[in-house]
Scaffold this active site. Structure first.
Site, PDB file in Angstrom:
ATOM      1  N   MET B   1      53.102  72.152   4.075  1.00  0.00           N
ATOM      2  CA  MET B   1      54.142  71.467   4.842  1.00  0.00           C
ATOM      3  C   MET B   1      54.757  72.411   5.838  1.00  0.00           C
ATOM      4  SD  MET B   1      54.034  68.514   3.955  1.00  0.00           S
ATOM      5  CE  MET B   1      52.794  67.947   2.867  1.00  0.00           C
ATOM      6  N   CYS B   2      55.219  71.919   6.937  1.00  0.00           N
ATOM      7  CA  CYS B   2      55.430  72.822   8.053  1.00  0.00           C
ATOM      8  C   CYS B   2      56.285  72.248   9.153  1.00  0.00           C
ATOM      9  CB  CYS B   2      54.065  73.129   8.679  1.00  0.00           C
ATOM     10  SG  CYS B   2      52.811  73.544   7.470  1.00  0.00           S
ATOM     11  N   GLY B   3      56.443  73.085  10.173  1.00  0.00           N
ATOM     12  CA  GLY B   3      57.074  72.640  11.413  1.00  0.00           C
ATOM     13  C   GLY B   3      56.141  72.896  12.577  1.00  0.00           C
ATOM     14  N   ARG B  32      61.882  74.699   7.514  1.00  0.00           N
ATOM     15  CA  ARG B  32      60.834  73.848   6.982  1.00  0.00           C
ATOM     16  C   ARG B  32      59.499  74.576   6.891  1.00  0.00           C
ATOM     17  NH1 ARG B  32      60.942  68.697   8.885  1.00  0.00           N
ATOM     18  NH2 ARG B  32      58.799  68.304   8.290  1.00  0.00           N
TER      19      ARG B  32
ATOM     20  N   ASP C 229      58.741  70.002   2.940  1.00  0.00           N
ATOM     21  CA  ASP C 229      59.527  70.390   4.108  1.00  0.00           C
ATOM     22  C   ASP C 229      60.644  69.382   4.350  1.00  0.00           C
ATOM     23  OD1 ASP C 229      56.804  69.505   6.459  1.00  0.00           O
ATOM     24  OD2 ASP C 229      57.569  68.493   4.682  1.00  0.00           O
TER      25      ASP C 229
END
Lengths: 236, 301, 485
Positions: B1-3, B32, C229
């Site tokens: 998961m990421c930005g 994030r 996230d």
């Protein structure tokens, strides 16, 4: 909105979000002491702004907000002069939330009461799992809107995306524009007098009182998914 | 998961300050994606017949300078090396494929991050806001850039596992989400000759695009192929020599915000990254529809 | 294959039927298939008759590696025990030290897991609150919201935030002592809540905003976030709403536990709850219960490893659940590195579930005491997993509370006994080195040496042993893996 001596102005580039929310939470639930009117500037897309309010406050936000603005709102009126991110007014209990621009995904998710008005468009999953609140979108809504929505009302003056009302329970959906496709167990239903009256009320409350109710179609549950075909103890 | 962040300059002032803007956007996505960060920035074109390679060595003290002389000796013409933290961009007078092959043979201790005429690719483990400082992103001018902050889901936090992944010449991919059929796709692609260095799902998506493009698909066709051949949740952003493209899966749970003014087009996982850009308050803001490829290209002068 | 029965008469009492079957097996040399045993045959025929999957409650019934495969090394010549009763063995635990301004203090490291009002009757929820409060621990709401009974009777109450969001409201969030964001549960990781129509009573329907008597459909993902996230942003919102006072737990069903725990830490959790596949449920598909998720035994080790690698062990607390039955299970979970355990099925059994005194009633339902798992049917004769007023009225919440308190005390005393025998003045000082593994499997799963050796059957141990074997023995050390003289 004109700034007057009774409006508390908070600049989120100078004050922390935590401080702002704690101040708002510290106000008495009957608004017996204030400030009652607040103006928040420089939100810069921040998250959880004005969440968890529980007093009849008037909160104006100048700019775009991030996720969960006005989350779990009670009694307050929150106006966003900009766009809103994911989960606008999620689980709102009562009060009014208005967004001048567009709202991102899951707007009004699990809303239990109150009214959410989106002047622009809402994206996917608007009103997902709705639990009694009302949502009026003057633009269009994205796909999977009203997914597993249980009770409450949704009004869309624009169009609806794919799979509207998938797995719907008892929510009544009114759409003026086109519906790309209906979700599982969602069907079109007649607009009878009581529905037209309800729709007129909602449009009025949302400041769209001049929209003609007869231009809308109504959607609801076919109720075919209400019971499994199963009986363990006695059958075999 | 990421930005994910992306910025495409339409005005010279934005080009000049591209690196500074990307720095600010990346910092907004720090929370994030706290594990690692990376940026692909398109700038400083290599003349026809020459190319640029971005190389990396884990040791900050690595001596890059000799590489220049070696390149001159091997290829003649001109050579230049620009160092940035533990990465370096080597300009040399050869076509990219030849240059890649030479570096791989002569310097197996180096990691090849990217190859092409305009792309430079920097990525490392560590907090994004520290990465941005360490790599002095604010210095850089360029035409467009893609950035990424990583929260590793099912593979280790390593340099190789960071995004962007380079999928071909001047091409790169960043991803927010989680694929669910990447292991079988990886095997299929391996049989097609694609090489993988990690267990990362995004690397598989990057490899898939490389393969499709190699087999003659356009970028749009290759991305549309993702919709049938890849399973899972994704927002993809792809960088090309001329611009960038964005694709969300049909369920579209992972966020994506787009914004445009007269001066720039931007993309980010959260609006607050876009909020750092000049004129953001008045930008046209929208969300990409699921299962739809969006792309922007600069007109070639 | 049918054989003719030569005795002539047809048996009709249960005992006669049983001895008839036993007789036939012996006389005719009948063999049951391990693959298509009686239970499997029954299930296939039921499926053919009803056309829908089998739904039941309880947890996984098949045997999987569990804490029984570990043994403690009690005191000996090299280690000294603590005297019982006189020399303290403390059991308190603090949960939520990372961010919350009001962490939770529990007297014992055993909590009551989330079980919904709806799945359970109101008096059962009240009993859980009473029993837990009597011994100084917490209960957890479930997939239906907070009831007045539970908040009123539970001194420490953890409030679940689930995909369904049934009953969710900020007032309950604020009057909870902690908040648990549920990603999944051990019985059905990847599945959502399930409650069949006959348990959607007026009260349950009102709490869940559903029409009465319909089957509740389940959401398996949260409505307003997907992925760690975005979970981070959701946790942040919950903290803002509650002014950063309350610990936020994240609960996962055990699957990719190592990654899940690291991601929960990165998303900002104060406490992580890991529920192994043996964890119970009120209702889900049998195939889900038996075939999805990993057992609690490997899950604890994976979770602890994940925390240690982030230097977060003991800073982000770990609660494990799924098959905790005795103080030995409690002690072993703690020895593996958990900060606390949670009980669900065991708590219901303590309240009276599957009690032999109701065997006649179980028989009428086609079941038997010790076998009953049809929580989903809502006809529980003990009044625990039902919404039927008449049945629920049979259940005495005060007596039930006392029984639960007794059981929790026994779990605690047992764990203390074992801990004292290992020389510990606090149960948290139990460590993996206090244990040995009875089987190769358990050794490989936990990294604990196989009994009789000092070798843990893991790749790292093999590599180390080979290296040592190839190096000349220095300092007269006994190499890994060899038997002790």
């Amino acid at each position: 909105m004109a700034v007057d001596a009774q409006t508390e102005v908070v600049d989120l580039s100078m004050t922390s979000l935590r401080e702002l929310n704690q101040r708002l939470h510290g106000l008495p639930a009957d608004a017996s002491s204030g400030p009652v009117r607040w103006r928040i500037v420089k939100p810069s897309g921040g998250h959880a702004i004005a969440c968890g309010l529980d007093a009849p406050l008037e909160v104006e936000i100048d700019g775009h907000v991030g996720y969960y603005c006005a989350g779990m709102n009670k009694q307050a009126t929150v106006r966003v002069h900009g766009n809103a991110g994911v989960g606008l007014a999620e689980n709102i209990m009562s009060g009014l939330v208005v967004v001048d621009g567009n709202a991102s995904q899951a707007a009004g998710a699990t809303a239990r009461g109150g009214l959410i008005v989106i002047e622009g468009d809402a994206s996917a999953r608007c009103g997902i799992s709705l639990k009694g609140g009302d949502i009026v979108v003057k633009g269009s809504v994205g796909h999977m809107s009203a997914f597993m929505a249980q009770t409450g009302r949704i009004v869309v003056l624009g169009d609806a995306g794919e799979a509207l009302g998938d797995s719907l329970y008892e929510v009544r959906i009114y759409v003026r524009g086109s519906v790309k496709s209906l979700g599982a167990d969602c069907i079109e239903k007649d607009v009878r007098d009581e529905h037209a009256a309800e729709l007129r009320e909602l449009l009025e409350a949302a400041g769209a009182g001049d929209a003609d109710p007869s231009g809308f179609r109504r959607y609801g549950s076919a109720r075919r998914l209400y019971n499994f075909n199963v009986d363990h103890a006695g059958e075999y | 998961m990421c930005g994910i962040v992306g910025l495409f300059a339409k005005a010279p002032a934005i080009e000049q300050a591209l690196g500074r803007h990307v720095h600010d956007m990346l910092v907004q996505m720090n929370d994030r994606g706290p594990d690692s960060a990376g940026v692909a920035i398109y700038r400083d074109p290599a003349p026809p017949g020459s190319c640029k390679l971005t190389l990396q060595h884990p040791d900050d003290a690595y001596a890059w300078e000799p590489l220049c002389a070696e390149a001159l000796e091997e290829f003649g013409g001109e050579a230049r090396i620009d160092r940035r933290a533990n990465h370096a961009v080597l300009h040399l007078d050869a076509i990219a494929e030849t240059a890649e092959e030479w570096v791989g043979r002569a310097h197996p201790e180096l990691r090849l991050m990217s190859a092409g005429a305009v792309i430079e690719l920097y990525k490392e483990v560590g907090l994004p806001r520290l990465f941005a400082e360490r790599f002095r992103l604010a210095d850089l001018a360029g035409s467009h850039a893609l950035g990424h902050t990583r929260m590793a889901t099912e593979s280790r936090v390593t340099t190789d596992g960071s995004h962007p992944f380079s999928t071909g010449l001047d091409l790169c991919l960043v991803h927010n989400g989680s694929l669910s059929n990447h292991n079988r796709v990886r095997e299929r692609l391996r049989r097609e000759g694609i090489v993988f260095r990690t267990e990362n799902d995004t690397e598989v998506a990057a490899g898939y695009l490389t393969w499709r493009l190699r087999e003659g698909a356009s970028l749009v066709e290759a991305l549309e192929g993702c919709l049938t051949d890849l399973d899972g949740f994704y927002t993809f952003a792809v960088g090309t020599a001329d611009g960038f493209a964005v694709l969300r899966d049909p369920i579209a749970c992972k966020p994506a915000v787009m914004a445009e003014t007269d001066d720039w087009v931007a993309m980010a996982s959260e609006y607050r990254a876009i909020a750092t850009l000049p004129g953001a308050d008045d930008a046209r803001i929208w969300e990409p529809e699921p299962a739809t490829v969006y792309s922007w290209e600069r007109e070639l002068v | 294959m049918a054989h003719s029965d030569t005795t002539g008469t047809t048996p009709d009492t249960t005992r006669d039927r049983l001895s008839d079957i036993v007789g036939r097996v012996a006389r005719h040399g009948l063999r049951e298939s391990a693959l298509f045993d009686r239970a499997t045959i029954h299930e296939i025929q039921r499926a053919a008759s009803e056309g829908i999957y089998d739904i039941r409650g309880f947890g996984a019934k098949r045997r999987v590696p569990h804490f029984d495969d570990l043994l403690f090394l009690g005191a000996s010549v090299s280690r000294y025990p603590l005297e019982g009763y006189r020399e303290r063995c403390d059991t308190n635990v603090t949960l939520g030290t990372r961010y919350a301004s009001e962490p939770i203090e529990l007297k014992i490291p055993i909590t009551i897991a989330g079980m919904s009002f709806g799945a359970l009757s109101a008096p059962a929820k009240e009993a859980l609150g009473r029993g837990a409060s009597e011994v100084g621990t917490s209960t957890t709401t479930g997939d239906g919201g907070m009831t007045e009974e539970e908040r009123g009777h539970s001194d420490t109450l953890v409030y679940q935030v689930l995909p369904s969001r049934y009953g969710m409201n900020p007032d309950d969030l604020r009057r909870a002592d902690a908040i648990e964001v549920v990603v999944g549960q051990g019985a059905k990781p990847g599945g959502g809540g399930m409650l069949l129509g006959h348990k959607i009573s007026d009260r349950v329907a009102a709490m869940r905003n559903l029409p009465k008597g319909i089957d509740q459909r389940s959401a398996c993902r949260h409505p307003d976030w997907t992925g760690p996230d975005d979970l981070e942003i959701k946790i942040h919102e919950l903290r803002e709403i509650t002014d950063w006072r309350k610990p936020i737990y994240v609960k996962v069903g055990a699957t990719r536990t190592y990654y899940d725990v690291q991601l929960a830490v990165k998303a900002g959790a104060d406490v992580i709850v890991v529920d192994g596949m043996q964890g119970g449920t009120a209702a889900t598909q049998d195939v889900f219960i038996e075939h999805v998720g990993i057992p609690t035994l490997p899950a604890v080790g994976l979770a602890v490893q994940a925390l240690q690698e982030l230097d977060m062990h003991r800073k982000v607390q770990l609660i494990v659940s799924g098959g905790i039955r005795s103080g030995a299970d409690v002690a072993k979970a703690l020895a593996l590195g958990a900060d606390a355990v949670s009980i669900g099925v065991a708590a219901l059994i303590a309240l009276g579930d599957n009690s032999p005194e109701f065997d006649d009633e179980y028989a009428k339902l086609g079941s038997a005491a010790g076998f009953y798992d049809d929580y989903q049917a809502g006809r529980d004769p003990t009044g625990i997993s039902t919404q039927d007023d008449a049945l629920a009225a049979r259940f005495d919440p005060i007596l039930g509370g006392r029984r639960l308190a007794n059981y929790l005390r026994v779990l605690t005393l047992e764990a203390q006994t074992l801990a004292r025998a290992c020389g510990k003045s606090h149960v948290h000082n139990l460590e993996p080195e206090d244990m040995v593994a009875l089987t190769l499997e358990a050794s490989a799963i936990t990294g604990i040496p196989l009994v009789g050796t000092n070798f843990a059957f893991r790749p790292e141990s093999f590599a180390k042993a080979v290296l040592e074997a190839l190096t000349p023995a220095a300092n007269g050390r006994i190499p890994e893996g060899t038997r002790r003289p």
